[in-house]
Design an enzyme around this catalytic site. Structure first.
Site, short mmCIF file in Angstrom:
data_model
loop_
_atom_site.label_atom_id
_atom_site.label_comp_id
_atom_site.label_asym_id
_atom_site.label_seq_id
_atom_site.Cartn_x
_atom_site.Cartn_y
_atom_site.Cartn_z
N LYS A 52 36.62 36.25 9.83
CA LYS A 52 35.95 37.47 9.36
C LYS A 52 36.91 38.66 9.42
O LYS A 52 36.96 39.48 8.50
CB LYS A 52 34.69 37.73 10.20
CG LYS A 52 33.57 36.75 9.86
CD LYS A 52 32.43 36.73 10.86
CE LYS A 52 31.50 35.56 10.54
NZ LYS A 52 30.41 35.39 11.52
N GLN A 96 28.35 37.89 16.98
CA GLN A 96 28.51 36.46 16.70
C GLN A 96 27.58 35.63 17.59
O GLN A 96 27.58 35.77 18.81
CB GLN A 96 29.98 36.06 16.95
CG GLN A 96 30.31 34.64 16.55
CD GLN A 96 30.20 34.38 15.05
OE1 GLN A 96 30.64 35.18 14.23
NE2 GLN A 96 29.60 33.27 14.68
N ASP A 119 24.21 41.00 8.79
CA ASP A 119 23.82 39.59 8.84
C ASP A 119 22.37 39.41 8.34
O ASP A 119 21.94 38.29 8.10
CB ASP A 119 23.87 39.09 10.30
CG ASP A 119 25.13 38.31 10.61
OD1 ASP A 119 25.74 37.77 9.66
OD2 ASP A 119 25.51 38.23 11.79
#
Ligand code: NAD
Length: 283
Positions: A52, A96, A119
Site C-alpha cells: 500500500k 490493517q 476501507d
C-alpha cells in the site's frame, strides 16, 4: 479454456487514472494523503502494508505509516486515530486487520471518521452501500466490479453466487452485484448443498480462505470465476480458493492468484483516497 482476468493489467490502468488525478489535485495545492496503521508483527499484514505504501508513492500521494508494537493499548490506538482524524494532511485512514486480540476491532473501526474511512468499514459507510448511495466502496469487492466492467461481463439478470459472508468481502460483494441487477445467492459455512448452489452460478465469487476449495464439479460450464482467496501453502506459495488447474478448463473467465483480485484491492484503495481528498477539499 477460460480467459484470464489479469488483475495486474487492470489495476495498472486504474493506478494510471489515479496518478493523473493526483497530479491535477497537486496543481490545486492538494496532495492526497493516506495513513496506514499496523499493530503487531503479522507477516501477511506487513506485506500488504508495504504494498500500500509503495502504491501511494508511485501515484504521487503522501503516505504516513504507523507501525505500532503488538502490546499497544486501545487508548493509544484510539488517540492516534483521533490525531489523524483531525490532521488535514491525512485524507484516508486505514487500520490493517486483523488487530491483536486485546484490541476491539469494531471500536477501532468506528473511531475513524466516515469521511476518511477509505476501507468503507465504518457502519455509516456500510449503511450507504446497502442503500446504494455511497462515497466509498470496500476495496476488494469494488476491485472485482472493476474487473467485471473491464471485461464487459454483464451482471444484469445473471445468477451470482458469492461463497463467504464476511463484512470485508462476501457481504459487500453480494450487495454490489445486487446493485447491478444480479440475482445473488450468498453461501457460507452452514449452506446446504453448496455444490448444487455454486453450479447454478453464471458468476461465482469465492471468498472462503481455504486453498483449492472450489473444484470443477462446483462450476457451471462457461461460468465467470472470481477467486478472492489468498492462502499460503506449506511450500510458501500463494494459492487461491479455487482449484485453478481443474476449474480453468470449465470456466469462461477466471482470475489467477496471485495477480488477480489482490492488485485490484490496492488500486481501489488509492482511488478511494483520491475521492476522500476531493470531498474534504470541496473539489
Ligand atoms: P473470513 O474468514 O472472514 O470469511 C470466510 C467466509 O467463508 C465466512 O463467511 C464463512 O462462512 C465462509 N466459509 C467458511 N467455510 C466454508 C465452507 N465450508 N463452505 C462455505 N463457506 C464457508 O474471510 P474473508 O476476510 O472474507 O477472506 C476470505 C479470503 O479472501 C481469505 O483467503 C482472505 O485472505 C482473502 N482476501 C483477499 C483479499 C484480496 O485483496 N485478494 C482481500 C480480503 C480477503
Amino acid at each position: 479454456m477460460a480467459k484470464l482476468i489479469d488483475g495486474k493489467v487492470i489495476s495498472a490502468a486504474v493506478k494510471e487514472e489515479v496518478k493523473a488525478e493526483v497530479s491535477a489535485l497537486k496543481q490545486k495545492g492538494v496532495t492526497p494523503g493516506l495513513a496506514v496503521i499496523i499493530v503487531g508483527e503479522d507477516p501477511a499484514s506487513k506485506v500488504y502494508v508495504a504494498n500500500k505504501e509503495k502504491a501511494c508513492e508511485a501515484s504521487g500521494m503522501a503516505s504516513f505509516k504507523y507501525a505500532l508494537p503488538e502490546n499497544t493499548s486501545e487508548e493509544e490506538l484510539l488517540a492516534l486515530i483521533q490525531k489523524l482524524n483531525n490532521d488535514s494532511c491525512v485524507n484516508g485512514i486505514l487500520c490493517q486487520l486483523p488487530l491483536p486480540r486485546h484490541l476491539n476491532e469494531e471500536l477501532i473501526i468506528n473511531s475513524i471518521v466516515p469521511e476518511k474511512d477509505v476501507d468503507a468499514f465504518h457502519p455509516q459507510n456500510v449503511g450507504k452501500i446497502m442503500i446504494g448511495n455511497y462515497d466509498f466502496l470496500p476495496c476488494t469487492p469494488a476491485g472485482i466490479m472493476e474487473m467485471l466492467k473491464y471485461e464487459n461481463i454483464d451482471i444484469e439478470g445473471k445468477e451470482c453466487v458469492v461463497i463467504g459472508r464476511s463484512n470485508i468481502v462476501g457481504k459487500p460483494m453480494s450487495m454490489l452485484l445486487l446493485h447491478k441487477n444480479g440475482t445473488v445467492t450468498v453461501c457460507h459455512s452452514r449452506t446446504k448443498n453448496l455444490k448444487e448452489v455454486c453450479k447454478r452460478a453464471d458468476i461465482l465469487v469465492a471468498a472462503v480462505g481455504r486453498a483449492n476449495f472450489v473444484t470443477a464439479d462446483m462450476v457451471k460450464p462457461g461460468a465467470v470465476v472470481i477467486d478472492v482467496g489468498i492462502n499460503r501453502l506449506e511450500n510458501g506459495k500463494l494459492c487461491g480458493d479455487v482449484n485453478f488447474a481443474e476449474v480453468e478448463p470449465v470456466a469462461s473467465y477466471i482470475t489467477p492468484v496471485p495477480g488477480g483480485v489482490g492488485p485490484m484491492t490496492i488500486a481501489t484503495l488509492m482511488k478511494n483516497t483520491v475521492t476522500a481528498a476531493k470531498k474534504q477539499n470541496n473539489i
